[in-house]
Design a protein around this motif. Structure first.
Motif, mmCIF file in Angstrom:
data_model
loop_
_atom_site.group_PDB
_atom_site.id
_atom_site.type_symbol
_atom_site.label_atom_id
_atom_site.label_comp_id
_atom_site.label_asym_id
_atom_site.label_seq_id
_atom_site.Cartn_x
_atom_site.Cartn_y
_atom_site.Cartn_z
ATOM 1 N N ARG A 236 45.500 31.901 36.426
ATOM 2 C CA ARG A 236 45.891 33.022 37.244
ATOM 3 C C ARG A 236 45.041 33.163 38.474
ATOM 4 O O ARG A 236 45.459 33.513 39.618
ATOM 5 C CB ARG A 236 45.753 34.424 36.611
ATOM 6 C CG ARG A 236 47.019 35.274 36.669
ATOM 7 C CD ARG A 236 48.094 34.809 36.902
ATOM 8 N NE ARG A 236 49.097 34.809 35.776
ATOM 9 C CZ ARG A 236 49.436 35.636 34.903
ATOM 10 N NH1 ARG A 236 48.956 36.874 35.136
ATOM 11 N NH2 ARG A 236 50.157 35.650 33.956
ATOM 12 N N ARG A 237 43.808 33.103 38.217
ATOM 13 C CA ARG A 237 42.884 33.280 39.293
ATOM 14 C C ARG A 237 42.898 32.066 40.477
ATOM 15 O O ARG A 237 42.478 32.282 41.679
ATOM 16 C CB ARG A 237 41.240 33.364 38.591
ATOM 17 C CG ARG A 237 41.036 34.560 38.094
ATOM 18 C CD ARG A 237 39.804 34.649 37.345
ATOM 19 N NE ARG A 237 39.633 35.994 36.809
ATOM 20 C CZ ARG A 237 38.735 36.150 35.624
ATOM 21 N NH1 ARG A 237 38.299 35.215 35.023
ATOM 22 N NH2 ARG A 237 38.623 37.441 35.187
ATOM 23 N N GLY B 13 46.510 32.462 47.083
ATOM 24 C CA GLY B 13 47.131 33.438 47.628
ATOM 25 C C GLY B 13 46.558 34.020 48.718
ATOM 26 O O GLY B 13 47.078 34.540 49.740
ATOM 27 N N ASN B 14 45.236 34.797 48.294
ATOM 28 C CA ASN B 14 44.536 35.370 49.512
ATOM 29 C C ASN B 14 43.120 35.470 48.854
ATOM 30 O O ASN B 14 42.624 36.198 48.044
ATOM 31 C CB ASN B 14 45.061 36.877 49.566
ATOM 32 C CG ASN B 14 44.336 37.632 50.765
ATOM 33 O OD1 ASN B 14 43.151 37.302 51.208
ATOM 34 N ND2 ASN B 14 45.055 38.510 51.443
ATOM 35 N N ALA C 168 32.557 41.651 42.109
ATOM 36 C CA ALA C 168 32.785 41.632 40.632
ATOM 37 C C ALA C 168 31.251 42.421 39.907
ATOM 38 O O ALA C 168 31.783 43.107 38.970
ATOM 39 C CB ALA C 168 32.330 40.056 40.352
ATOM 40 N N TRP D 34 43.329 49.264 40.463
ATOM 41 C CA TRP D 34 42.274 49.682 40.362
ATOM 42 C C TRP D 34 41.856 50.544 39.124
ATOM 43 O O TRP D 34 40.788 50.811 38.481
ATOM 44 C CB TRP D 34 41.547 50.273 41.843
ATOM 45 C CG TRP D 34 41.281 49.168 42.668
ATOM 46 C CD1 TRP D 34 41.768 49.048 43.912
ATOM 47 C CD2 TRP D 34 40.413 47.852 42.453
ATOM 48 N NE1 TRP D 34 41.401 47.912 44.432
ATOM 49 C CE2 TRP D 34 40.507 47.219 43.679
ATOM 50 C CE3 TRP D 34 39.660 47.633 41.436
ATOM 51 C CZ2 TRP D 34 39.909 46.112 43.872
ATOM 52 C CZ3 TRP D 34 38.750 46.290 41.612
ATOM 53 C CH2 TRP D 34 38.994 45.627 42.884
ATOM 54 N N TYR E 37 45.587 30.673 41.439
ATOM 55 C CA TYR E 37 46.565 30.966 42.138
ATOM 56 C C TYR E 37 46.319 32.244 42.935
ATOM 57 O O TYR E 37 46.702 32.082 44.389
ATOM 58 C CB TYR E 37 47.913 31.422 41.319
ATOM 59 C CG TYR E 37 48.956 30.443 40.818
ATOM 60 C CD1 TYR E 37 49.805 30.177 41.946
ATOM 61 C CD2 TYR E 37 48.532 29.540 39.997
ATOM 62 C CE1 TYR E 37 50.880 29.154 41.455
ATOM 63 C CE2 TYR E 37 49.522 28.498 39.355
ATOM 64 C CZ TYR E 37 50.599 28.368 40.331
ATOM 65 O OH TYR E 37 51.422 27.265 39.882
ATOM 66 N N ALA E 38 45.737 33.209 42.581
ATOM 67 C CA ALA E 38 45.147 34.340 43.379
ATOM 68 C C ALA E 38 44.403 33.883 44.629
ATOM 69 O O ALA E 38 44.673 34.337 45.760
ATOM 70 C CB ALA E 38 44.630 35.425 42.567
ATOM 71 N N ARG F 176 40.378 36.570 49.908
ATOM 72 C CA ARG F 176 39.699 37.859 50.315
ATOM 73 C C ARG F 176 40.226 39.031 49.178
ATOM 74 O O ARG F 176 39.347 39.636 48.446
ATOM 75 C CB ARG F 176 39.917 38.432 51.650
ATOM 76 C CG ARG F 176 39.508 39.524 51.676
ATOM 77 C CD ARG F 176 38.541 39.703 53.042
ATOM 78 N NE ARG F 176 37.750 40.889 53.191
ATOM 79 C CZ ARG F 176 36.437 40.955 52.933
ATOM 80 N NH1 ARG F 176 35.815 39.796 52.472
ATOM 81 N NH2 ARG F 176 35.759 42.094 52.932
ATOM 82 N N VAL F 177 41.399 38.992 48.726
ATOM 83 C CA VAL F 177 41.941 39.849 47.845
ATOM 84 C C VAL F 177 41.394 39.527 46.731
ATOM 85 O O VAL F 177 40.720 40.401 45.875
ATOM 86 C CB VAL F 177 43.180 39.896 47.823
ATOM 87 C CG1 VAL F 177 44.026 40.888 46.634
ATOM 88 C CG2 VAL F 177 44.132 40.535 48.972
ATOM 89 N N ALA F 178 41.138 38.196 46.232
ATOM 90 C CA ALA F 178 40.636 37.499 44.977
ATOM 91 C C ALA F 178 39.269 37.927 44.900
ATOM 92 O O ALA F 178 38.790 38.397 43.734
ATOM 93 C CB ALA F 178 40.760 36.245 44.884
ATOM 94 N N PHE F 179 38.369 37.841 46.004
ATOM 95 C CA PHE F 179 37.124 37.945 45.856
ATOM 96 C C PHE F 179 36.860 39.623 45.702
ATOM 97 O O PHE F 179 35.825 39.879 44.718
ATOM 98 C CB PHE F 179 36.419 37.589 47.111
ATOM 99 C CG PHE F 179 35.088 37.880 47.372
ATOM 100 C CD1 PHE F 179 33.973 37.410 46.733
ATOM 101 C CD2 PHE F 179 34.662 38.961 48.319
ATOM 102 C CE1 PHE F 179 32.425 37.918 46.925
ATOM 103 C CE2 PHE F 179 33.433 39.484 48.633
ATOM 104 C CZ PHE F 179 32.309 38.638 47.697
ATOM 105 N N LEU F 180 37.403 40.378 46.393
ATOM 106 C CA LEU F 180 37.176 41.808 46.196
ATOM 107 C C LEU F 180 37.783 42.291 44.685
ATOM 108 O O LEU F 180 37.404 43.237 44.088
ATOM 109 C CB LEU F 180 38.043 42.583 47.321
ATOM 110 C CG LEU F 180 37.735 42.342 48.732
ATOM 111 C CD1 LEU F 180 38.493 43.100 49.858
ATOM 112 C CD2 LEU F 180 36.135 42.770 48.848
ATOM 113 N N ALA F 181 38.651 41.426 43.884
ATOM 114 C CA ALA F 181 39.182 41.902 42.761
ATOM 115 C C ALA F 181 38.141 41.301 41.551
ATOM 116 O O ALA F 181 38.420 41.463 40.635
ATOM 117 C CB ALA F 181 40.522 41.390 42.544
ATOM 118 N N GLY F 182 37.052 40.906 42.181
ATOM 119 C CA GLY F 182 35.894 40.666 41.173
ATOM 120 C C GLY F 182 36.057 39.025 40.767
ATOM 121 O O GLY F 182 35.518 38.701 39.968
#
Ligand SMILES: Nc1ncnc2c1ncn2[C@@H]1O[C@H](COP(=O)(O)OP(=O)(O)OP(=O)(O)O)[C@@H](O)[C@H]1O
Ligand SMILES: [Mg+2]
Lengths: 314, 495
Positions: free
Chosen positions: A187-188, A194-195, B322, B408, A190-191, A197-203
């Protein structure tokens, strides 16, 4: 379930799948030999090396990367495995060592891409030449022969009438499928494609995953190298030249976007099958080898067009 | 005098009706607002007008004659311009080059781009917008609000007879908004017909002559602004009355959740603040005052040069988003398109992204859990969609924002930082987000809200920190929380 499968096919692999079916259809009529168990088994065996590399390539391309070094990694690890076996090391150990080197080569790519922030194309263009050079130094530019007899069985043997490389390919596909579609890692990946930056910000630990996909690519290239050496009975320093392009072709034929984040493993398998079927068919039809490449190129373009049609209209 | 009419427009996406028999009309020299909840179909209607989508039924008439608008080009030729809700700009190009794209023939000499001419024209346009930037600056270096101004400028450069503005002010500061309204009035005086979409009701009364209300893809009513009230518009729009625009709840704050001491990053300095449990703290200031940068420092995106962040008595060393998430700090960023959503991915996938590891066993995603999570948040936030498997790029702007907030909240944070959480969100959905903030507060969680919408910021917060030039200029609470006091601090003065 059936409906879902059909929908998935519709959404992602319509073009390539239709292309493959048409190819098989035409060839079945054009030559009696094509649609026989013996020949189809042959096709499967022929594509196994490319398909293995293409699986790794799919991981990399899904993150919007590219790995041009796979052909050289293949040669390097095949040479290492062969040299160790000639030195009477157990083939399993030798194979393990080769896979480790493949992983290391991938890690090197990954570190440059993720931590130095360099473009994947440039990094792997460089390591492509570097690994090839290391192979030539290591082998002195000479093929390595006289591999143990048991090792040849790995590439040429069969199990339940199916060649062992085909089994390996199938296992790798299943494992890769599970990773991409059932695990958080998939999943990650793909994320990230996909983007990022969005992945990075989502941890998502983006850098670690980037290194990871290149390691996967390196290990699978090296597995392909071991199979190739075993089938040929030797490790050639020039093995695998141009294989990166075949793998990329298979991935793209399968509908995976070079921009990342979009594409499937089944598509890649279909892509590899199309390439293998074309090669096999042209041989069976006795097409002059000068024409083979041109015909192959045209078929690839046609298949890609079929696929792109669907996304054009609203 | 020209008249633009849309008649009996219907449109469905893969079988789902989003517009049904909608009528709409605007004359030149008039501003007509289009109002409706998120997903009511406003943007879709306007995209039909500009040839992005084709209507299933109905027709478009100019001065009573049916016209065909199949492509964006057709629309341009008819003099229909549109400023899209989502920015459509090239971050890697310069500001001026963004003006150039698609209009190359206007700035061409012997096949080469005439850069001096381009810079001249662009500078002039930027001046009318009060956008004080070098045209050679790369677009990524501009704030979202400034980028929005570039988008507006692009539309102004064409000679349009009718101009559609889809939520042009959602990213603009007050001063920028005022400037935009002056431009709207000037265009109107020149005889341009303007269609104006916004969720900020007070704006409609300032610019619009008439308001057309859509609900669930259907035409509800058209009213003259001078003959209506905010209250009536709201009830036309949501189909019920809303009592209290800013439902502030009384509560007694608990223990300190987060304390920032003398934070310094490349963009802010000497920022100290404290947020307790059971408290909504506002962080305000003019655009560019460093509000967003404080949020970025607190959530591990920007690294600290000095100062410390103390959470529940322990010093945090945040190295990445993270680690902030692990400590219970999450940030809903202001830019949902580039930082919030994986646009081509489904609602289900987006809602699960930050919490994937909790939804897995031995690395395998528990899909059941993931689906339940999606259903839970789609339900709680009333995200308007017919399926969890819908790609978020096909959601209306407001519903996209809800997906970001949902992903979130699914992290069950101790501190939720919201940067412009209600940008582009309709009155009804705003209420729901306010309720959610209140609920978090009553559960003892801490909320830090950044907003350019002053009534909202003052209405929903228990206390407000006001920023000026990268540092906290002062704090307002209780009776002091007034617009005048706020503005004095925000412009560098004293309370
Ligand atoms: N390309 C698309 N495919 C499928 N559904 C779509 C597509 N575009 C829009 N929709 C759906 O159509 C409906 C109307 O969307 P639209 O963007 O027009 O709403 P809106 O009134 O502009 O809302 P907002 O105020 O949030 O911007 C929504 O339910 C949305 O999910
Ligand atoms: Mg909209």
């Amino acid at each position: 379930m059936m409906q879902r499968i059909i929908n998935t096919i519709k959404r992602y692999h319509l073009g390539p799948l239709i292309g493959l079916v048409i190819l098989i259809f035409i060839l079945s009529f054009a030559t009696a030999k094509f649609f026989t168990f013996g020949n189809l088994r042959n096709v499967a065996l022929q594509i196994s090396v490319n398909a293995l590399i293409a699986v790794g390539m799919t991981f990399v391309i899904l993150t919007a990367g590219i790995d041009l070094s796979v052909g050289s990694t293949l040669a390097l690890s095949a040479a290492i495995a062969a040299q160790l076996m000639v030195g009477h090391i157990n083939p399993w150990l030798a194979g393990g060592a080769a896979l480790f080197v493949g992983g290391l080569a991938g890690a090197l790519n990954g570190v440059f891409v993720a931590y130095a922030g360099l473009a994947p194309f440039i990094v792997t263009l460089g390591t492509m030449t570097l690994f090839r050079g290391l192979t030539e130094i290591y082998t002195n530019g000479m093929p390595i022969f006289n591999l143990p007899r048991g090792f040849a069985g790995f590439g040429t043997g069969t199990f339940l009438a199916i060649p062992i490389p085909v089994w390996v390919m199938a296992l790798v596909f299943v494992a890769a499928w599970v990773v991409l579609y059932r695990t958080t890692a998939g999943r990650r990946i793909y994320a990230i494609g996909g983007n990022e930056r969005v992945a990075f910000l989502a941890g998502v630990p983006v850098k670690r995953y980037l290194v990871g996909v290149y390691v996967v690519s390196g290990i699978l290239a090296s597995l392909a190298g071991i199979i190739l050496a075993s089938r040929l009975g030797s490790a050639e320093p020039t093995a695998g030249v141009g294989y990166e392009l075949d793998a990329i072709t298979a991935v793209v034929l399968g509908g995976t976007s070079l921009m990342g984040g979009e594409g499937t493993l089944i598509g890649t398998l279909i892509g590899a099958l199309i390439l293998g079927t074309i090669d096999n068919g042209l041989n069976l039809l006795n097409v002059n080898s000068f024409y083979q490449d041109a015909v192959k190129g045209l078929i690839i373009l046609a298949a890609i067009m079929l696929d792109r049609k669907k996304s054009a209209g609203r | 005098m020209a008249q633009l009419e849309m008649e009996g427009i219907s449109k469905a996406f893969s079988g789902v009706k989003v517009l049904e028999n909608v009528n709409f009309q605007v004359d030149s020299g008039e501003v007509v607002a289009l109002l409706g909840e998120n997903g009511a179909g406003k943007s879709t209607l306007m995209k039909i007008l500009t040839g992005v989508y084709t209507a299933d039924e109905g027709q478009i008439l100019i001065d009573g004659e049916a016209v065909v608008v199949r492509t964006i080009r057709d629309a341009q030729d008819l003099g229909l311009g549109m400023i899209y809700q989502e920015l459509n700009l090239f971050g890697n190009l310069s500001v001026a080059e963004n003006f150039l794209v698609g209009r190359e023939d206007k700035f061409k000499t012997l096949g080469f781009v005439n850069y001096p001419l381009l810079y001249e024209k662009v500078s002039a346009t930027m001046e009318t917008l009060n956008l004080n930037r070098n045209p050679k600056e790369r677009l990524v270096n501009l704030s979202v609000g400034e980028q929005q101004l570039v988008e507006i400028g692009k539309a102004l450069q064409q000679d349009v007879r009718f101009l559609i503005m889809d939520e042009p002010t959602s990213a603009l500061s007050k001063a920028e908004t005022d400037r935009l309204f002056e431009i709207v009035h000037a265009l109107k005086a020149k005889g341009v017909g303007i269609i104006y979409i916004s969720h900020r009701l007070e704006e409609l009364f300032r610019v619009a002559d008439r308001v057309t209300v859509l609900r669930d893809g259907r035409f509800i009513a058209t009213v003259r602004t001078e003959e209506t009230t905010e209250r009536e518009l709201v009830s036309l729009m949501v189909g019920r009355d809303i009592e209290d625009r800013y439902p502030h709840e009384q509560s007694t704050p608990g223990e300190s959740i987060l304390r920032a001491e003398k934070l310094k990053t490349s963009a802010i300095r000497d920022v100290s603040l404290e947020i307790r449990g059971g408290e909504i703290v506002g962080l305000g200031g003019l655009m560019g005052s460093g509000r967003t940068e404080v949020a970025r420092a607190l959530s591990g995106i920007d690294s600290l040069q000095s100062g410390k962040i103390v959470m529940e008595g322990r010093i945090l060393h945040l190295r990445s988003p993270a680690s902030a998430i692990r400590s219970g700090i999450v940030l809903v960023t202001e830019d949902r398109k580039n930082e919030g959503l994986l646009l081509p991915f489904t609602i289900r996938e987006n809602l699960a992204l930050p919490t994937l590891s909790h939804r897995s066993r031995l690395g395998l995603v528990r899909r059941q859990d993931e689906r339940k999570n999606a259903e839970e948040w789609v339900g709680k936030l009333r995200i308007k969609t017919h399926s969890m498997e819908q790609a978020t790029e096909n959601l209306s702007g407001g519903n996209q924002q809800k997906v970001v907030i949902g992903k979130w909240l699914a992290c069950k944070p101790k501190l939720l930082i919201l940067d412009e959480p209600t940008r582009g969100i309709d009155v009804g959905a705003k209420q729901e987000i306010y309720q959610l903030m209140n609920q978090l507060k009553l559960e003892g969680k801490a909320v830090l809200m950044i907003s350019s919408d002053l009534p909202e910021l003052l209405g929903m917060s228990d206390r407000v920190y006001v920023m000026h030039e990268g540092t906290v200029r002062g704090e307002l609470q209780g009776r002091e929380m007034q617009q005048e006091a706020f503005m004095r601090l925000a412009t560098g003065g004293e309370v």
